[in-house]
Design a protein around this motif. Structure first.
Motif, short mmCIF file in Angstrom:
data_model
loop_
_atom_site.label_atom_id
_atom_site.label_comp_id
_atom_site.label_asym_id
_atom_site.label_seq_id
_atom_site.Cartn_x
_atom_site.Cartn_y
_atom_site.Cartn_z
N VAL A 82 35.64 43.37 36.67
CA VAL A 82 35.57 44.46 37.65
C VAL A 82 34.87 43.98 38.93
N THR A 150 43.10 44.35 36.33
CA THR A 150 42.19 45.15 37.16
C THR A 150 42.47 45.04 38.66
N ALA A 203 39.03 50.54 36.17
CA ALA A 203 39.22 49.11 35.95
C ALA A 203 38.41 48.64 34.75
#
Length: 276
Positions: A82, A150, A203
């Motif tokens: 992330v 992500t 995410a």
């Protein structure tokens, strides 16, 4: 007419309650399984003596399965994925929202196609590359490969947030002597903090729940909870109570994160929904 409206309201409420029970029943069943002792696992349904032995076993490594290490691995690779996606994706989303050039939409669609493509279509080439590059079963390898999950999410969602900001705000900052970089960090980013919180949570959940990549690209050192929880199903006697306990423990980080940023999450999900 009033009686009909009242009856339809009751029926709608009853249908909503039934759906609520139906949706939550799998979670309730997992909780029941996790609290059942091994000797009552198959002999009873709802009548049993609750015990926390399954959680102590899962968290105590008494079965030879290092679930706590898998849990830490998931935290490391999910947070790393992330963070990297935000570092790369936020400037990319801002640029795609502000600058138009030939092929921009095709480039964005190609990025989005990485998210839509089945993971199995790329897993074999990735496995070969990871073996050659020494990235197999490493944190770096997992953080890198999770960008396929992500990064498109961050870019596409944040692009809409930046597009909803009026460009006059940044133009005013530029007239005040800010550089384009300063306008991005000091003007645009603070205004989309709710969106950053929302996309970070989404995410993180996608990275945390990913199964295929850690299944093929890890073995032990960087293995995550999604794969590690299945270790309790191996052998001659599947231990469903331990698997249920491991699954419930693995739900804790996304749930805590959602509760922590829920104030920003609600604002982020509704940002730009109503325009003046």
């Amino acid at each position: 007419m009033t009686h009909r409206k009242r009856l339809s309201g009751w029926l709608a409420d009853a249908a909503l309650v039934l759906y609520f029970v139906f949706a939550l029943f799998p979670i309730a069943w997992m909780v029941i399984l996790s609290l059942k002792p091994a000797d009552q696992l198959f002999s009873t349904y709802f009548s049993f003596t609750p015990a926390l032995g399954s959680y102590r076993t899962v968290l105590g490594d008494s079965e030879g399965i290092p679930f706590v290490r898998f849990f830490v691995n998931s935290l490391v690779v999910s947070v790393g994925a992330v963070a990297l996606s935000l570092v790369v994706g936020l400037p990319a989303a801002y640029a795609s929202a502000r600058w138009r050039f030939r092929g921009a939409e095709n480039l964005m669609f190609m990025l989005l196609s990485f998210r839509f493509a089945p993971e199995l279509t790329v897993i074999i080439p990735l496995f070969v590359l990871y073996q050659k590059l020494g990235l197999f079963d490493t944190y770096v390898g997992m953080v890198w490969v999770l960008q396929l999950v992500t990064l498109p999410l961050v870019v596409w969602i944040m692009r809409s947030y930046f597009a909803d900001l009026t460009p006059e705000l940044e133009q005013a900052a530029l007239l005040d002597g800010y550089s384009r970089k300063q306008a991005f960090f000091k003007v645009a980013l603070p205004l989309v903090k709710p969106g950053i919180a929302a996309v970070s949570l989404l995410a993180f959940i996608f990275a945390w729940n990913n199964f295929v990549f850690p299944l093929i690209l890890t073995s032990s050192s960087a293995q995550t909870v999604t794969v590690g929880a299945l270790s309790f199903l191996g052998g001659d006697r599947p231990r469903y109570n331990l698997t249920a306990a491991a699954a419930l423990v693995s739900v804790v980080p996304p749930l805590l994160l959602a509760l922590t940023i829920q104030r920003y999450l609600v604002r982020g999900l509704s940002f730009g929904a109503v325009k003046s």
